[in-house]
Design an enzyme around this catalytic site. Structure first.
Site, PDB file in Angstrom:
ATOM      1  CD  GLU A 151      48.253  36.442  33.088  1.00 56.30           C
ATOM      2  OE1 GLU A 151      47.947  35.621  33.971  1.00 56.30           O
ATOM      3  OE2 GLU A 151      48.957  37.449  33.315  1.00 56.30           O
ATOM      4  CD  GLU A 315      50.767  32.002  33.915  1.00 57.17           C
ATOM      5  OE1 GLU A 315      50.943  32.743  34.904  1.00 57.17           O
ATOM      6  OE2 GLU A 315      50.895  32.384  32.743  1.00 57.17           O
TER       7      GLU A 315
HETATM    8  C1  GAL Z   1      51.126  35.760  35.104  1.00 61.97           C
HETATM    9  C2  GAL Z   1      51.750  35.694  33.733  1.00 61.97           C
HETATM   10  C3  GAL Z   1      53.082  34.992  33.729  1.00 61.97           C
HETATM   11  C4  GAL Z   1      53.927  35.500  34.833  1.00 61.97           C
HETATM   12  C5  GAL Z   1      53.212  35.347  36.159  1.00 61.97           C
HETATM   13  C6  GAL Z   1      54.020  35.899  37.316  1.00 61.97           C
HETATM   14  O1  GAL Z   1      50.275  36.848  35.197  1.00 61.97           O
HETATM   15  O2  GAL Z   1      50.914  35.074  32.792  1.00 61.97           O
HETATM   16  O3  GAL Z   1      53.705  35.217  32.487  1.00 61.97           O
HETATM   17  O4  GAL Z   1      54.202  36.828  34.577  1.00 61.97           O
HETATM   18  O5  GAL Z   1      51.997  36.013  36.134  1.00 61.97           O
HETATM   19  O6  GAL Z   1      54.063  37.280  37.327  1.00 61.97           O
END
Ligand code: GAL
Length: 693
Positions: A151, A315
């Site tokens: 990110e 994700e």
């Molecule tokens: C995303 C990130 C993950 C985890 C998730 C929950 O932004 O890539 O590593 O932090 O959010 O906060």
């Protein structure tokens, strides 16, 4: 062939952190994932110390043993570079790698993304750990691709370290050549800001009333984007030297101050997005007036597919959101995990990876739940995942098809960034972006975001019957020429208030407004005003329909013989003056609307310009559900006309209650494996995927 996003299959994955668990759990975890339909895991994005525990000391044992376990199974791996979390030993020895706040305070070790892109020392360390990782693990058969960092520009997208100032000066020297040219571009004559040497130029600093030269800020935002793109490129070039030929390079997320289109074109095979629609239900962010709620994530997915028509979700929400320091959001209700997965797929995701396998028991993300809770016991979300997997298996034929839209909303980074730093621009832009998207959703009119870049061609635009360019405050001759060609060839273009009053440096033009767009739109703007707060709403009468001209009003006059007034203002001191002009040009039409787009205005344009509800002959559905179509590239575009067409219609019910839809022809529903016709009831959060006739 690539293992995912290959036009051949839809694949599910999850994010796994072997370093968070006892080694004794690895095998069992992998087996359980496979049983539930997970075929790919992403690993290592924060695990720098597992490879370089001290400066110059390398050990590969940890991930070697993990990959040995993986390779006893069919599981595949996306390996990441760990540069989002520089280790304690690194920042302690080299504090210049740290990012800083605007006032110069350093962001210390303890969270993540505390580095700056421009520190030569950090670049050296990042290049080194990337090279070590890919040189060692790149040949492992289970590895199928690489994620750069994690990110980029998340947590903060502003950088104020000393290295940033040094690099900013170089960026500006390249752009302007001389300090005189910089002074001119930034209008430094105002408030005596004239520079006499490059050494006087800094990234924006703390000032009285927080205002600083806007032209400098615009270049600063371009510079941040350039820095992030160069950082990604540096890693991509290294990965490419060592990776196996079919393995891909990607990164995850869509964050601010970053030209994601350029980054992807330069460095990636495709982009991946992290989709957390549950943010819509965060207790702190919960907003009764937000019409779209979790459906708003379709807007982010629309952004994502403007970069890569087929993309991945690195994700995907699978549990409640929460850090110990921020955010409280409920667990996705039964069905919502499925709904949000299908939302991603409807927009073109051919890979969906859930965050994360098991919820972490330590650290700031103890409440950011994964599929499993801390204990790892069997639970409802894992059962739902198994059901999702069955549905996805039944939908494999849609892999490689892409989202279909005949309406586009034009965007460009100059205007996006100008709207960030300019309140007047921001006010109109926020209103219109929100409402145009919502209107398209509610009228079941699929839209694309179309980014105008140096590479955009007439062919790219001609795919659309209708284009909105809501507030092109900054305009260039090249963009206007392209739009004019589009209109002449038969396109319909709608522009909103505040068009064309700035140049590329964000300086106002000494011209009759709308500046470069005057001829194209057949419009002159003798006067303009914010809608006065004590006036309430200003309306325009469009053939008897009352349409709000929100936020700001350009008071128009037709210019040229092809321009005609379609609507006039109803109230305020400019009642009776033109609010909407249509200019016929060649085979097409350009419209200039004097306001920002309220929801009703946006709907009115979609309906009157005959763009709304393109699949209305096939399906009737309430506003509360989203309609999306994925079609095989290269087949016919009109809704359901070609027997050889492979096209799929998604219906997504975001409502917390069942809805009824009407199919006007029998269609095969893939996830349930049945023919359906007539009135169909969909449960709350229900999803239908029809093969179009
Ligand atoms: C995303 C990130 C993950 C985890 C998730 C929950 O932004 O890539 O590593 O932090 O959010 O906060």
């Amino acid at each position: 062939m690539r293992e995912i996003i290959n036009g051949k299959n839809l694949v599910l994955g999850t994010c796994y952190y072997p370093e968070h668990w006892d080694r004794g759990l690895w095998e069992e975890d992998l087996d359980r994932m496979l049983e539930a339909g997970i075929r790919v895991i992403r690993i290592a994005e924060f695990a720098w110390n597992k490879i370089e525990p001290r400066e110059g000391e390398y050990t590969y044992e940890f991930f070697d043993s993990f990959l040995d376990v993986v390779e006893k199974t069919p599981m595949k791996v996306i390996f990441c570079t760990p540069t989002a979390t520089p280790p304690a030993w690194l920042v302690e020895e080299y504090p210049e790698v740290l990012n800083a706040k605007m006032d110069g305070t350093l962001y210390r070790h303890g969270a993540r993304r505390h580095y700056n892109y421009n520190s030569p020392i950090y670049q050296r360390f990042a290049a080194n750990i990337t090279e070590r990782s890919v040189a060692h693990y790149g040949s492992r058969p289970c590895v199928i691709g690489w994620q750069i960092d994690n990110e980029l520009n998340c947590e903060t997208s502003e950088f104020y370290s000393e290295s940033d100032t040094v690099a900013f000066r170089e960026f500006l020297k390249k752009r302007y050549g001389t300090i005189e040219a910089l002074n001119d571009a930034w209008g430094t004559v105002f408030w005596n800001q004239t520079y006499t040497a490059w050494s006087e130029v800094y990234v924006p600093q703390t000032t009285i009333s927080n205002s600083t030269n806007p032209h400098r800020v615009l270049d600063y935002l371009r510079f941040i984007s350039d820095s992030a793109c160069r950082f990604a490129r540096m890693q991509a070039d290294i990965i490419r030297k060592y990776k196996k030929p079919d393995d891909f390079i990607t990164t995850n997320g869509l964050f601010g101050n970053l030209d994601n289109h350029r980054m992807t074109a330069e460095s990636l095979d495709f982009i991946t997005y992290d989709s957390y629609p549950n943010f819509a239900y965060c207790l702190d962010a919960y907003n009764e007036n937000d019409l779209l709620k979790d459906r708003k994530w379709s807007r982010n997915l629309t952004e994502t597919r403007s970069i890569s028509p087929n993309f991945g979700i690195m994700e995907q929400q699978s549990g409640a959101n929460g850090w110990n320091t921020r955010m409280e959001a409920p667990t996705p209700r039964p069905g919502q995990m499925t709904l949000w997965t299908m939302q991603s797929i409807a927009h073109g995701a051919d890979y969906v990876s859930y965050f994360r396998w098991r919820t972490c028991t330590v650290g700031t993300e103890i409440y950011w739940h994964g599929i499993l809770d801390y204990s790892g016991r069997e639970n409802r979300r894992l059962s739902e995942l198994r059901e999702i997997h069955k549905k996805v298996e039944a939908m494999q034929e849609i892999a490689g098809t892409v989202y279909e839209a005949k309406v586009g909303i034009l965007k460009d980074y100059d205007n996006i960034w100008d709207a960030q730093l300019d309140r007047w621009h921001e006010r109109v832009d926020r209103e219109s972006q929100k409402n145009l998207f919502a209107a398209a959703q509610f009228t079941h009119t699929p839209v694309d975001f179309v980014y105008l870049t140096e590479c955009t061609s007439l062919t790219d635009l001609r795919k659309y019957d209708l284009l909105f360019y809501p507030h092109a405050v900054i305009l260039t001759k090249e963009r206007v020429a392209l739009l004019e060609d589009y209109v002449r060839m038969g396109g319909k273009l709608v522009m909103g208030c505040r068009t064309g009053y700035k140049d590329l440096n964000g300086r106002c033009v000494m011209d009759h407004l709308p500046g470069l767009a005057a001829k194209l739109t057949g419009t002159d703007i003798p006067e303009y005003s914010f809608v006065a707060p004590d006036e309430g709403k200003v309306y325009a009468d469009w053939d008897g329909e009352k349409v709000e001209a929100a936020v700001f009003n350009d008071i128009l006059a037709p210019a040229g013989e092809n321009a005609e007034v379609l609507a006039v203002y109803e109230n305020s001191y400019y009642a009776g003056e033109p609010a909407l002009i249509r200019n016929r040009l060649g085979k097409g039409e350009a419209y200039y609307f004097g306001g920002a787009f309220s929801l009703e205005a946006a709907k009115a344009f979609l309906k009157r310009l005959e763009a709304a509800q393109p699949y209305g002959k096939l399906i009737g559905a309430p506003e509360g559900c989203e309609i999306a179509v994925r079609r095989k590239l290269g087949t016919k575009n009109a809704a359901g006309t070609d027997a050889d067409d492979a096209a799929y219609l998604f219906v997504l019910n975001y409502q917390h209650e069942p809805i009824q839809i009407t199919l006007k022809q029998p269609m095969w529903e893939l996830t349930g494996g049945e023919m359906e016709n007539g009135t169909v009831t969909m449960g709350k959060y229900g999803v239908k995927v029809y093969r179009m006739p």
